[in-house]
Write a protein that holds these residues in place. Structure first.
Motif, mmCIF file in Angstrom:
data_model
loop_
_atom_site.group_PDB
_atom_site.id
_atom_site.type_symbol
_atom_site.label_atom_id
_atom_site.label_comp_id
_atom_site.label_asym_id
_atom_site.label_seq_id
_atom_site.Cartn_x
_atom_site.Cartn_y
_atom_site.Cartn_z
ATOM 1 N N SER A 72 0.853 -1.187 0.000
ATOM 2 C CA SER A 72 0.000 0.000 0.000
ATOM 3 C C SER A 72 0.887 1.234 0.000
ATOM 4 N N VAL A 73 0.258 2.403 0.037
ATOM 5 C CA VAL A 73 1.031 3.639 0.134
ATOM 6 C C VAL A 73 0.451 4.499 1.251
ATOM 7 N N GLY A 74 1.321 5.293 1.841
ATOM 8 C CA GLY A 74 0.896 6.230 2.872
ATOM 9 C C GLY A 74 0.776 7.628 2.316
ATOM 10 N N PHE A 75 1.014 8.628 3.163
ATOM 11 C CA PHE A 75 0.843 10.029 2.775
ATOM 12 C C PHE A 75 1.734 10.399 1.588
ATOM 13 N N CYS A 76 2.941 9.830 1.535
ATOM 14 C CA CYS A 76 3.884 10.194 0.467
ATOM 15 C C CYS A 76 3.441 9.718 -0.900
ATOM 16 N N GLY A 77 2.581 8.693 -0.961
ATOM 17 C CA GLY A 77 1.979 8.274 -2.210
ATOM 18 C C GLY A 77 2.760 7.289 -3.048
ATOM 19 N N VAL A 78 3.886 6.803 -2.536
ATOM 20 C CA VAL A 78 4.711 5.902 -3.338
ATOM 21 C C VAL A 78 5.043 4.631 -2.551
ATOM 22 N N PRO A 79 5.346 3.553 -3.269
ATOM 23 C CA PRO A 79 5.639 2.276 -2.609
ATOM 24 C C PRO A 79 7.051 2.243 -2.045
ATOM 25 N N GLU A 80 7.418 1.071 -1.544
ATOM 26 C CA GLU A 80 8.753 0.895 -0.979
ATOM 27 C C GLU A 80 9.839 1.028 -2.040
ATOM 28 N N GLU A 81 9.558 0.570 -3.252
ATOM 29 C CA GLU A 81 10.514 0.662 -4.356
ATOM 30 C C GLU A 81 10.759 2.120 -4.731
ATOM 31 N N PHE A 82 12.007 2.436 -5.087
ATOM 32 C CA PHE A 82 12.315 3.782 -5.556
ATOM 33 C C PHE A 82 11.465 4.122 -6.782
ATOM 34 N N VAL A 83 10.918 5.319 -6.793
ATOM 35 C CA VAL A 83 10.253 5.857 -7.980
ATOM 36 C C VAL A 83 10.942 7.183 -8.286
ATOM 37 N N VAL A 84 11.453 7.298 -9.511
ATOM 38 C CA VAL A 84 12.274 8.444 -9.895
ATOM 39 C C VAL A 84 11.685 9.087 -11.144
ATOM 40 N N ALA A 85 11.700 10.421 -11.189
ATOM 41 C CA ALA A 85 11.086 11.146 -12.300
ATOM 42 C C ALA A 85 12.093 11.783 -13.238
ATOM 43 N N ARG A 86 13.299 12.036 -12.749
ATOM 44 C CA ARG A 86 14.300 12.716 -13.585
ATOM 45 C C ARG A 86 15.675 12.538 -12.954
ATOM 46 N N ALA A 87 16.683 12.401 -13.798
ATOM 47 C CA ALA A 87 18.079 12.371 -13.337
ATOM 48 C C ALA A 87 18.916 13.090 -14.379
ATOM 49 N N ALA A 88 19.460 14.242 -14.006
ATOM 50 C CA ALA A 88 20.174 15.049 -14.987
ATOM 51 C C ALA A 88 21.062 16.068 -14.285
ATOM 52 N N LEU A 89 21.995 16.626 -15.019
ATOM 53 C CA LEU A 89 22.813 17.711 -14.500
ATOM 54 C C LEU A 89 21.944 18.962 -14.335
ATOM 55 N N HIS A 90 22.112 19.624 -13.210
ATOM 56 C CA HIS A 90 21.294 20.802 -12.880
ATOM 57 C C HIS A 90 22.251 21.943 -12.536
ATOM 58 N N PHE A 91 22.019 23.105 -13.142
ATOM 59 C CA PHE A 91 22.963 24.213 -13.025
ATOM 60 C C PHE A 91 22.437 25.373 -12.192
ATOM 61 N N TRP A 92 21.290 25.180 -11.523
ATOM 62 C CA TRP A 92 20.642 26.305 -10.852
ATOM 63 C C TRP A 92 20.565 26.131 -9.343
ATOM 64 N N GLU A 93 21.448 25.286 -8.792
ATOM 65 C CA GLU A 93 21.570 25.203 -7.350
ATOM 66 C C GLU A 93 22.534 26.303 -6.877
ATOM 67 N N GLU A 94 22.817 26.340 -5.597
ATOM 68 C CA GLU A 94 23.803 27.279 -5.101
ATOM 69 C C GLU A 94 25.131 27.047 -5.829
ATOM 70 N N PRO A 95 25.927 28.109 -6.082
ATOM 71 C CA PRO A 95 27.159 27.958 -6.861
ATOM 72 C C PRO A 95 28.099 26.876 -6.342
ATOM 73 N N CYS A 96 28.169 26.710 -5.030
ATOM 74 C CA CYS A 96 29.075 25.699 -4.472
ATOM 75 C C CYS A 96 28.507 24.288 -4.577
ATOM 76 N N ILE A 97 27.287 24.170 -5.079
ATOM 77 C CA ILE A 97 26.677 22.858 -5.334
ATOM 78 C C ILE A 97 26.703 22.543 -6.834
ATOM 79 N N SER A 98 26.299 23.503 -7.654
ATOM 80 C CA SER A 98 26.259 23.277 -9.103
ATOM 81 C C SER A 98 27.630 23.334 -9.747
#
Length: 290
Positions: free
Chosen positions: A17-43
């Protein structure tokens, strides 16, 4: 797994089943990519290797990632596939692996990260609505904590996120994160290798609460704490019932909070410009990189 992972403590078996978060125990992923708009010391120059997890244990009404946080769009992936995604991002030059909205997968991530030896820092990028007990299971596995600190009072937290205990839980979580990574360590080229950055998003009609958040940070953790003042609020999600959220923040609201940071002597603050309040900066959740 009977889930007590976050402050919701739904007590559901996420295998069935699912709880408040809405997803099962298995990882569910929507996107994986390079991101350039975090803080400068992160991106950095190459981009942060962001992995966007579907579902959410907070589910703010105004979430700009509504399709994945509320509607749970994404694709199920195994532990092995997740580490392949990490490796692919690193091969692309990612400065770090940035786990976006990981709270409801914290224990699964602990399992994966115990065996995965990343050559780049692991970033835990969360809403701040965390269980201290769960965070302790991540000790030694996370290099950089990047939590939000959204609300200072129960009324706004309940109104927008159905979490009246948000500040109680998030403030304790941030303190635990600081305990785990007591120092902010940078590379010679200015990249954060270990540490804590606390983010705060200014909401319309909410500047006094913003001041309370930063006053708490200064009193509890000190004015040298790395903080990130976010001005990117853009009307998104399901906000018909909240007319005050149906506009971006004003220049006056922005300057009020920024002036407070300066007056309180915060020495290490990242500050977004108001031009960041643009839906064009919201990623496409189209299973890129999955």
């Amino acid at each position: 797994m009977v889930c007590h992972m976050c402050p919701r403590s739904c007590c559901v078996d996420r295998k069935n089943s699912v709880g408040f978060c809405g997803v099962p125990e298995e990882f569910v992923v929507a996107r994986a990519a390079l991101h350039f708009w975090e803080e400068p010391c992160i991106s950095g120059k190459n981009g942060s290797g962001t992995v966007f997890f579907s579902g959410c244990n907070l589910r703010c009404a105004y979430c700009q990632n509504y399709p994945i946080s509320h509607d749970c769009f994404g694709k199920g992936v195994s532990d092995e596939k997740l580490t392949e995604i990490f490796d692919s991002l690193i091969e692309q030059g990612a400065q770090n692996i940035n786990l976006v909205n990981p709270t409801h997968y914290a224990l699964q991530l602990a399992r994966v990260l115990k065996d995965y030896k990343s050559p780049v820092p692991i970033v835990y990028n969360s809403s701040g609505y965390e269980s201290v007990e769960t965070l302790k299971k991540l000790e030694g596995l996370i290099d950089i904590y990047l939590p939000d600190l959204k609300y200072s009072t129960p009324d706004k937290a309940e109104k927008y996120s159905a979490a009246s205990d948000y500040f109680e839980k998030a403030s304790a979580a941030v303190a635990e994160m600081r305990r785990q990574v007591p120092e902010d360590i940078f590379s010679p080229d200015g990249m954060l290798l270990k540490g804590l950055i606390i983010r705060h998003l200014i909401l319309p009609m909410n500047t006094n609460r913003s001041l309370e958040i930063f006053a708490w940070i200064k009193k509890t953790l000190g004015e040298k704490t790395l903080v990130s003042l976010m001005a990117q609020y853009t009307p998104c999600g399901k906000i018909d019932a909240f007319p005050e959220l149906q506009r971006k923040i004003t220049g006056r609201e922005y300057e009020k909070v920024l002036s407070f940071l300066e007056e309180e002597g915060f020495e290490n603050a990242f500050v977004q410009q108001r031009t960041a309040a643009d839906s064009g900066f919201i990623p496409d959740f189209d299973l890129t990189g999955i």
